[in-house]
Enzyme design. Sequence first.
Site, PDB file in Angstrom:
ATOM      1  N   SER A 119     -73.142   2.779   8.642  1.00 56.37           N
ATOM      2  CA  SER A 119     -74.178   3.765   8.962  1.00 56.37           C
ATOM      3  C   SER A 119     -74.889   4.267   7.720  1.00 56.37           C
ATOM      4  O   SER A 119     -75.996   4.788   7.807  1.00 56.37           O
ATOM      5  CB  SER A 119     -73.535   4.982   9.639  1.00 56.37           C
ATOM      6  OG  SER A 119     -72.967   4.629  10.862  1.00 56.37           O
ATOM      7  N   HIS A 140     -77.469  -2.850  11.084  1.00 56.64           N
ATOM      8  CA  HIS A 140     -77.099  -1.518  11.597  1.00 56.64           C
ATOM      9  C   HIS A 140     -77.582  -1.388  13.045  1.00 56.64           C
ATOM     10  O   HIS A 140     -78.750  -1.083  13.293  1.00 56.64           O
ATOM     11  CB  HIS A 140     -77.715  -0.443  10.685  1.00 56.64           C
ATOM     12  CG  HIS A 140     -77.327   0.935  11.061  1.00 56.64           C
ATOM     13  ND1 HIS A 140     -78.120   2.032  10.814  1.00 56.64           N
ATOM     14  CD2 HIS A 140     -76.205   1.424  11.674  1.00 56.64           C
ATOM     15  CE1 HIS A 140     -77.516   3.117  11.257  1.00 56.64           C
ATOM     16  NE2 HIS A 140     -76.358   2.765  11.793  1.00 56.64           N
ATOM     17  N   GLU A 152     -81.412  -1.925  12.367  1.00 52.82           N
ATOM     18  CA  GLU A 152     -81.922  -1.660  11.012  1.00 52.82           C
ATOM     19  C   GLU A 152     -81.292  -2.737  10.119  1.00 52.82           C
ATOM     20  O   GLU A 152     -80.068  -2.768   9.950  1.00 52.82           O
ATOM     21  CB  GLU A 152     -81.458  -0.258  10.604  1.00 52.82           C
ATOM     22  CG  GLU A 152     -82.338   0.445   9.625  1.00 52.82           C
ATOM     23  CD  GLU A 152     -81.870   1.890   9.376  1.00 52.82           C
ATOM     24  OE1 GLU A 152     -80.695   2.220   9.633  1.00 52.82           O
ATOM     25  OE2 GLU A 152     -82.690   2.679   8.908  1.00 52.82           O
ATOM     26  N   ASN A 190     -80.160   7.236   9.424  1.00 46.69           N
ATOM     27  CA  ASN A 190     -79.239   8.361   9.242  1.00 46.69           C
ATOM     28  C   ASN A 190     -79.670   9.349   8.160  1.00 46.69           C
ATOM     29  O   ASN A 190     -79.180  10.463   8.107  1.00 46.69           O
ATOM     30  CB  ASN A 190     -77.820   7.844   8.987  1.00 46.69           C
ATOM     31  CG  ASN A 190     -77.176   7.466  10.300  1.00 46.69           C
ATOM     32  OD1 ASN A 190     -77.272   8.203  11.283  1.00 46.69           O
ATOM     33  ND2 ASN A 190     -76.545   6.303  10.353  1.00 46.69           N
TER      34      ASN A 190
HETATM   35  P1  NAD Z   1     -64.609   3.609  15.822  1.00 49.74           P
HETATM   36  O1  NAD Z   1     -63.777   4.662  15.215  1.00 49.74           O
HETATM   37  O2  NAD Z   1     -64.904   3.675  17.294  1.00 49.74           O
HETATM   38  O3  NAD Z   1     -63.975   2.154  15.558  1.00 49.74           O
HETATM   39  C1  NAD Z   1     -63.602   1.682  14.298  1.00 49.74           C
HETATM   40  C2  NAD Z   1     -62.618   0.563  14.518  1.00 49.74           C
HETATM   41  O4  NAD Z   1     -62.369  -0.094  13.265  1.00 49.74           O
HETATM   42  C3  NAD Z   1     -61.250   1.054  15.046  1.00 49.74           C
HETATM   43  O5  NAD Z   1     -60.921   0.357  16.219  1.00 49.74           O
HETATM   44  C4  NAD Z   1     -60.300   0.719  13.890  1.00 49.74           C
HETATM   45  O6  NAD Z   1     -58.998   0.369  14.335  1.00 49.74           O
HETATM   46  C5  NAD Z   1     -61.014  -0.463  13.246  1.00 49.74           C
HETATM   47  N1  NAD Z   1     -60.578  -0.733  11.875  1.00 49.74           N
HETATM   48  C6  NAD Z   1     -60.283   0.139  10.886  1.00 49.74           C
HETATM   49  N2  NAD Z   1     -59.898  -0.527   9.781  1.00 49.74           N
HETATM   50  C7  NAD Z   1     -59.983  -1.853  10.068  1.00 49.74           C
HETATM   51  C8  NAD Z   1     -59.706  -3.045   9.343  1.00 49.74           C
HETATM   52  N3  NAD Z   1     -59.277  -2.998   8.089  1.00 49.74           N
HETATM   53  N4  NAD Z   1     -59.887  -4.237   9.957  1.00 49.74           N
HETATM   54  C9  NAD Z   1     -60.322  -4.296  11.243  1.00 49.74           C
HETATM   55  N5  NAD Z   1     -60.581  -3.201  11.986  1.00 49.74           N
HETATM   56  C10 NAD Z   1     -60.421  -1.994  11.407  1.00 49.74           C
HETATM   57  O7  NAD Z   1     -65.956   3.577  14.984  1.00 49.74           O
HETATM   58  P2  NAD Z   1     -67.413   3.079  15.444  1.00 49.74           P
HETATM   59  O8  NAD Z   1     -68.163   4.250  15.971  1.00 49.74           O
HETATM   60  O9  NAD Z   1     -67.281   1.842  16.260  1.00 49.74           O
HETATM   61  O10 NAD Z   1     -68.058   2.731  14.022  1.00 49.74           O
HETATM   62  C11 NAD Z   1     -67.823   1.505  13.375  1.00 49.74           C
HETATM   63  C12 NAD Z   1     -68.856   1.284  12.300  1.00 49.74           C
HETATM   64  O11 NAD Z   1     -70.172   1.319  12.894  1.00 49.74           O
HETATM   65  C13 NAD Z   1     -68.866   2.371  11.214  1.00 49.74           C
HETATM   66  O12 NAD Z   1     -69.227   1.799   9.998  1.00 49.74           O
HETATM   67  C14 NAD Z   1     -69.960   3.321  11.694  1.00 49.74           C
HETATM   68  O13 NAD Z   1     -70.510   4.073  10.664  1.00 49.74           O
HETATM   69  C15 NAD Z   1     -70.956   2.316  12.267  1.00 49.74           C
HETATM   70  N6  NAD Z   1     -71.896   2.869  13.256  1.00 49.74           N
HETATM   71  C16 NAD Z   1     -71.472   3.793  14.145  1.00 49.74           C
HETATM   72  C17 NAD Z   1     -72.369   4.279  15.069  1.00 49.74           C
HETATM   73  C18 NAD Z   1     -71.954   5.318  16.074  1.00 49.74           C
HETATM   74  O14 NAD Z   1     -72.812   5.914  16.747  1.00 49.74           O
HETATM   75  N7  NAD Z   1     -70.662   5.573  16.243  1.00 49.74           N
HETATM   76  C19 NAD Z   1     -73.705   3.811  15.108  1.00 49.74           C
HETATM   77  C20 NAD Z   1     -74.078   2.826  14.193  1.00 49.74           C
HETATM   78  C21 NAD Z   1     -73.163   2.361  13.254  1.00 49.74           C
END
Ligand code: NAD
Length: 293
Positions: A119, A140, A152, A190
């Site tokens: 993000s 993104h 993005e 963001n």
């Molecule tokens: P989340 O907390 O729902 O999921 C993250 C997952 O990553 C978890 O299941 C965790 O077990 C896993 N994980 C952690 N360490 C790991 C590793 N070493 N190897 C494999 N898996 C691993 O988070 P999310 O909301 O899905 O966000 C994930 C990414 O996407 C982040 O970088 C976040 O910034 C980005 N993002 C999030 C959003 C949003 O609205 N939540 C939007 C765009 C981008």
Amino acid sequence: MAIKSIVVVGAGQMGCGIAQVAAQCGFEVVLQDLRMDLVEQAMALLRAKLEKRLAKAEITQAQLAATLERIRPETGLEAAAGADLVIEAATECLEVKTQIFQTLDEIAPVGVILASNTSALSITALGAATRRPAQVVGMHFMNPVPVMTLVEVVRGLETSEATLAEVTDLARRLDKTPVVVKDSPGFVSNRLLMPMINEAIYCLSEGVASPSDIDRVMRLGMNHPLGPLALADLIGLDTCLAIMEVLYRDFADSKYRPCPLLRQMVRAGRLGRKSGQGFYSYFDPSVPGEKRE
Ligand code: NAD
């Protein structure tokens, strides 16, 4: 090379959504997380989402089955050895992502693109953790991935033109609209969105208005589909804090100071929808978190 298979690292809400969209669009997908119960939970969620679409006649039973068949659950990163492209969507933490990129760089064949769904973190830094910075790029996706059309595409300092062309083409093949931006803290999305959410949390902590009134102002007054606090709950408060920390640190500007209430909520484990409690309560899934007029 036409990309046919994608490894998605991290089976949280974003990884799950990316896997769903990629499989629906005909790609062979590996969905990976640290433990099998996490991937299985994601697969169950994905199935439930597809069944909802089936009930609304948006897809057929055959399409539902084909989508699920195209997704292989995994716990290791070895699948990257046979992938055409990897999209990392693990927890928003530079150390976690750096480690993943170093491992992927060891496993994935030379030339395979390693994309991050981060993000706010630096794509240039992730590229520097590998021996292929020209093939490291930001993809993104927005939340929820199946609904939101933007990707993005983030160009790190060393990202090549060929990599950008490949991932913008891929975004279109996933029925998304790519917008290319330079690597900069929070990119465009963001850098604009998160200070607004942070300011909404300051309003709440200063007692300016209740959560539902803050959200109502932005929904009814600015035509936002979701108020900032409900959106923070959807994104995940841990992710919101991680993004604010990147903006605050990398711009070294006090205007990005994370609201102490946000930090406190994360410390209390109130992460929003994913933990059942954020600015709203989600313990009863039949009750929407934000009351609508
Ligand atoms: P989340 O907390 O729902 O999921 C993250 C997952 O990553 C978890 O299941 C965790 O077990 C896993 N994980 C952690 N360490 C790991 C590793 N070493 N190897 C494999 N898996 C691993 O988070 P999310 O909301 O899905 O966000 C994930 C990414 O996407 C982040 O970088 C976040 O910034 C980005 N993002 C999030 C959003 C949003 O609205 N939540 C939007 C765009 C981008």
